[in-house]
Design an enzyme around this catalytic site. Structure first.
Site, PDB file in Angstrom:
ATOM      1  N   GLY A   1      -4.322  -6.007  18.741  1.00  0.00           N
ATOM      2  CA  GLY A   1      -3.200  -5.396  18.021  1.00  0.00           C
ATOM      3  C   GLY A   1      -2.999  -5.892  16.616  1.00  0.00           C
ATOM      4  O   GLY A   1      -1.925  -5.684  16.033  1.00  0.00           O
TER       5      GLY A   1
ATOM      6  N   ASP B   1      -4.844  -2.145   2.505  1.00  0.00           N
ATOM      7  CA  ASP B   1      -3.553  -2.617   2.984  1.00  0.00           C
ATOM      8  C   ASP B   1      -3.076  -3.824   2.185  1.00  0.00           C
ATOM      9  O   ASP B   1      -1.893  -3.925   1.829  1.00  0.00           O
ATOM     10  CB  ASP B   1      -3.653  -2.969   4.476  1.00  0.00           C
ATOM     11  CG  ASP B   1      -2.291  -3.199   5.099  1.00  0.00           C
ATOM     12  OD1 ASP B   1      -1.429  -2.309   4.994  1.00  0.00           O
ATOM     13  OD2 ASP B   1      -2.091  -4.282   5.671  1.00  0.00           O
TER      14      ASP B   1
ATOM     15  N   LYS C   1       0.216  -4.409  -0.426  1.00  0.00           N
ATOM     16  CA  LYS C   1       1.170  -5.505  -0.286  1.00  0.00           C
ATOM     17  C   LYS C   1       1.363  -6.259  -1.604  1.00  0.00           C
ATOM     18  O   LYS C   1       2.491  -6.585  -1.983  1.00  0.00           O
ATOM     19  CB  LYS C   1       0.706  -6.467   0.811  1.00  0.00           C
ATOM     20  CG  LYS C   1       0.758  -5.849   2.208  1.00  0.00           C
ATOM     21  CD  LYS C   1       0.194  -6.781   3.265  1.00  0.00           C
ATOM     22  CE  LYS C   1       0.267  -6.167   4.652  1.00  0.00           C
ATOM     23  NZ  LYS C   1      -0.318  -7.028   5.697  1.00  0.00           N
TER      24      LYS C   1
ATOM     25  N   LYS D   1       4.628   1.102   4.965  1.00  0.00           N
ATOM     26  CA  LYS D   1       4.422   0.681   3.571  1.00  0.00           C
ATOM     27  C   LYS D   1       4.241   1.844   2.600  1.00  0.00           C
ATOM     28  O   LYS D   1       4.120   1.630   1.390  1.00  0.00           O
ATOM     29  CB  LYS D   1       3.191  -0.238   3.490  1.00  0.00           C
ATOM     30  CG  LYS D   1       3.378  -1.590   4.131  1.00  0.00           C
ATOM     31  CD  LYS D   1       2.166  -2.470   3.977  1.00  0.00           C
ATOM     32  CE  LYS D   1       1.081  -2.138   4.967  1.00  0.00           C
ATOM     33  NZ  LYS D   1       1.440  -2.513   6.353  1.00  0.00           N
TER      34      LYS D   1
ATOM     35  N   LEU E   1       7.594 -12.709   8.164  1.00  0.00           N
ATOM     36  CA  LEU E   1       7.823 -13.806   7.212  1.00  0.00           C
ATOM     37  C   LEU E   1       8.822 -13.376   6.138  1.00  0.00           C
ATOM     38  O   LEU E   1       8.771 -12.241   5.650  1.00  0.00           O
ATOM     39  CB  LEU E   1       6.511 -14.225   6.554  1.00  0.00           C
ATOM     40  CG  LEU E   1       5.447 -14.812   7.485  1.00  0.00           C
ATOM     41  CD1 LEU E   1       4.167 -15.101   6.699  1.00  0.00           C
ATOM     42  CD2 LEU E   1       5.955 -16.081   8.151  1.00  0.00           C
TER      43      LEU E   1
ATOM     44  N   ALA F   1       4.645  -9.297   7.736  1.00  0.00           N
ATOM     45  CA  ALA F   1       5.290  -9.044   9.039  1.00  0.00           C
ATOM     46  C   ALA F   1       6.683  -9.659   9.070  1.00  0.00           C
ATOM     47  O   ALA F   1       7.562  -9.240   8.322  1.00  0.00           O
ATOM     48  CB  ALA F   1       4.414  -9.552  10.180  1.00  0.00           C
TER      49      ALA F   1
END
Length: 813
Positions: free
Chosen positions: A663, A677, A681, A578, A612, A610
């Protein structure tokens, strides 16, 4: 009557020459046959080198002549029985002594004239044809050796003599009566009116065979070489190249002019005039069909017959306003070049008459440039013309096909295919007959260009895609597994030959041009050189493979810095990382602009949600004319997992540690829990919606106590445990109102924020499970009820699948 010509590779060794003997005998059993042979492979070059060494007072010419002598003596011993060797060994020795005497004279004079060079190089064909005749004699095969110098008459232009067909044809017809079944003649050599030896220039042995065929009205001419006919492209450059079954004379001439070395244009003239078919065959695979060159091949053949190239060339451009409307500039330019014996390969002129451009062979470029500047010195001094502009390290790639004129869109497909792969076209030429479309490109792009065009016009069912993957952690490993598993399906269903040609991790990188075995990639990567991102990038660009996709499955700012260089060379970039899309807006916009400018793709669907289809859907809305009014989203699978799992019965720190172990978090979980994060986005979504937003403008309302942000990751977990009461109070406050905690990103009126919210039942974000993400788009079309995209938003498998989908989008243009 048949005429067979065998090239240097066909007679290079005694073993090869035995094959030629068998083929010649088989032909002679059918009908009278003339066999024309070249010198043993490499001999002509060695003879020329010996002559030049002698002229330069370099005594090593004697060593070279000795090597040639031993080679021919060895061929005699390997080809003939002992009882038949003596006279032939003597003949070879005599010729070699003559060669030595000739070179000794050149050495003494310090001069090698064109006439002497012609005589010198003629020995190659004289020796090879004598060897072939001796082999036939040893087998008891009736034959006659012919001296081409006594039959083919030329002018005295040594090195590239012009044939006098009026004198030549009767001589050949008188010599070849058909009284014996087989005739053997040396190629390449002829004689001038004064009896001196001349040569027929490049492709001279082929030309000799065509002269014999034309004079005798042969049934066909067969050119035997080391390939199975003319190919759709150079097989050294294109693995998928295949023989062309049938081709017209005109197409063959076009291909041979532009570098197809199986034939040379002068070869075709004598047989073309007589309508004699020409068959190109493989000495080492005589059962292969080869290529039939004929007057009118069937019309249902492929409309593009082949792709050829020639280089290196230089492009010379004459420009200036003084040319406009003034006749004679072109004539003067070509006359100046002709005086310097410079051959013009390609010509193009702008319709404004402001410039004229010619391509010449690089060795001729200096003389051409000097001649043109001298010719137009007055106009250049007066400012009417610019000094001749010259561009080097170029090549011509040409599409050839007689039927192209009947199929619209060929040029468009050519330019589109090259443009998508970053091959810039410097000049274009298309003859009025439309048999040839020629493009001038960089020499270093030839391999890529020919493969791209071959794929476009001859392999339309299969597209090769070359993938380089940076990052082989959880997501990268899953991606490689998915690629390996899907390769057969992609070939069968999508006609995509998707190959991983490069891998990199934080320590090593490896590049394999022919594709890596994905069953053993770890071993190959571990054995690769130490990682240098600059070196990796330069080597990827140097490979210059068509349809290259660079996949970044890291979180590295350093890796993101190479995107611009790759995009500027039309290498598609797929980023799970990103960093680039959330960097300064100017940099983000530059990358988007580079992708558009260089006709490639910059895709980063997995930056948000992810696997989508969030960014893709947003793009579809905007491209179809919709406008986003506001967005509301849960964009962290990690935080959603944490707040769906945390209910006060286990410590908050333990739930976060579970998310990391499964994970769902970054290696440093604070990147997720601080909301950084998520802020990235929503910033990316806002930018994709058309807003020039910067990261610092995203309001981030953190729910973590300040102490949790100090120190390293172990200290972070310690502070989470120490502040358990804080997290429990957040949960209890929401539960008391029958609400759920959600870390929500929102965007409206050009403003973005992220923070923890309590969401009531009935809200689209309330029912999210596990690691789900959801985005609500409120647009001009979706006003009261938003467009909702919801699903798993974290996890290596789904993220890898999203990267995979972007790779396929990039692959399909």
């Amino acid at each position: 009557m048949l005429v067979l010509k065998f090239g240097g590779s066909s007679v290079a060794t005694a073993e090869n020459m035995s094959k030629v003997v068998a083929l010649a005998e088989a032909a002679a059993r059918q009908r009278p046959t003339v066999v024309v042979v070249s010198a043993l492979g490499g001999v002509t070059d060695d003879l020329i080198a010996a002559g030049h060494r002698a002229a330069a007072a370099d005594a090593s010419y004697r060593e070279l002549l000795l090597e040639l002598e031993q080679r021919h003596l060895g061929a005699v011993r390997g080809l003939l029985p002992i009882t038949g060797q003596s006279s032939v060994l003597s003949l070879v020795k005599t010729h070699c002594n003559e060669l030595e005497s000739l070179c000794d004279g050149v050495f003494a004079l310090g001069e090698l004239s064109a006439r002497t060079l012609d005589r010198l190089v003629s020995y190659g064909e004289l020796l090879s044809s004598r060897l072939l005749a001796a082999a036939l004699a040893a087998r008891g095969t009736a034959h006659q050796w012919l001296d081409s110098r006594q039959l083919i008459r030329t002018d005295a232009r040594h090195g590239h003599a012009a044939v006098d067909f009026t004198s030549t044809n009767p001589l050949i017809q008188t010599a070849v009566t058909g009284e014996v079944p087989l005739y053997v003649a040396p190629g390449f050599v002829a004689s001038a009116p004064n009896g001196s030896t001349t040569t027929l220039g490049r492709g001279g042995s082929d030309y000799t065979a065509a002269i014999f065929a034309g004079a005798l009205g042969a049934e066909r001419l067969e050119i035997w070489t080391d390939v199975s006919g003319m190919m759709t492209a150079d097989p050294r450059l294109v693995r998928a190249a295949r023989p062309i079954p049938r081709i017209s004379y005109q197409e063959a001439m076009e291909l041979s002019h532009f570098g197809a070395k199986v034939l040379y244009p002068p070869t075709i003239q004598p047989v073309m005039r007589s309508g004699i078919p020409l068959w190109i065959k493989n000495t080492f695979a005589p059962e292969d069909a080869g290529t039939l060159v004929e007057v009118s091949p069937p019309a249902n053949q492929a409309f593009v017959r082949g792709i050829s190239s020639i280089g290196p060339i230089a492009l010379l451009r004459l420009e200036g306003s003084g040319m406009v409307g003034v006749p004679g500039f072109s004539r003067r330019l070509f006359a100046a070049l002709a005086r310097e014996q410079v051959n013009v390969i390609l010509i193009t002129q702008s319709s404004s008459e402001h410039s004229i451009c010619v391509a010449v062979s690089t060795p001729d470029a200096d003389r051409a440039q000097q001649a043109a500047n001298q010719e137009f010195a007055h106009e250049i001094r007066a400012g009417l013309l610019d000094p001749l502009d010259r561009e080097d390290e170029l090549a011509i790639v040409a599409l050839v096909g007689e039927q192209m004129k009947n199929h619209p869109g060929i040029s468009g497909r050519l330019f589109g295919a090259l443009g998508q792969n970053g091959v810039n076209i410097r000049a274009i030429a298309q003859g009025s007959s439309e048999k040839n479309i020629s493009t001038v490109i960089r020499q270093q792009d030839v391999r890529k260009a020919i493969n791209v065009l071959h794929e476009t016009f001859f392999e339309a069912t299969t597209r090769q895609v070359n993938v380089v993957v940076a990052g082989v952690g959880n997501v990268g490993r899953k991606l490689l597994q998915q690629l390996q598993r899907q390769q057969p399906w992609l070939r069968e269903k999508l006609r995509l030959n998707l190959r991983v040609v490069g891998l990199a991790n934080s320590r090593h990188f490896v590049l394999e041009e022919e594709g890596m075995d994905l069953a053993s990639w770890e071993t190959a990567l571990a054995a690769g050189p130490p990682l240098s991102l600059d070196q990796l990038t330069e080597e990827v660009l140097a490979l210059n493979l068509r349809n290259t996709v660079f996949v970044d499955v890291t979180a590295s700012a350093e890796v993101a810095q190479v995107y611009a260089k790759l995009l500027a060379r039309s290498v598609a970039v797929v980023a799970c990382n990103k960093v680039a899309a959330s960097s300064e807006y100017q940099h983000y916009a530059q990358l988007k602009s580079l992708a558009q400018e260089f006709n490639t793709q910059f895709l980063f669907e997995t930056n948000v949600g992810a696997g989508l289809p969030i960014i893709g859907t947003l793009g579809d809305l905007l491209r179809s004319g919709d406008e986003v009014q506001r967005m509301q989203a849960v964009l962290s699978g990690t935080l959603n997992f944490v707040f769906n799992t945390y209910d006060g019965t286990r410590p908050f720190a333990e739930v976060v540690r579970q998310a990391q172990q499964e994970g769902y978090t970054e290696p440093d979980p604070r990147l997720d829990l601080t909301g950084v994060d998520v802020a990235r986005k929503i910033l990316i979504l806002a930018r994709e919606a058309g807003y020039a937003l910067e990261m610092h403008e995203v309001q981030n309302e953190s729910f973590l106590p300040a102490a949790c942000l100090q120190g390293d990751v172990p200290a972070f977990y310690e502070q989470l445990a120490a502040h358990e009461a804080h997290f429990r109070s957040l949960y209890d406050g929401a539960a008391a109102q029958d609400k759920k905690l959600r870390f929500v990103a929102s965007f409206a009126a050009g403003q973005a924020r992220v923070g923890l919210e309590s969401v009531a039942p009935g809200h689209d974000l309330y029912s999210l499970q596990g690691k789900d993400n959801a985005v609500l788009f409120y647009t001009n079309r979706y006003v009261e009820q938003p467009l909702v995209i919801k699903g798993a938003g974290a996890g290596a498998e789904v993220t890898a699948s999203g990267v995979f989908a972007d790779v396929l989008r990039a692959a399909q243009g």
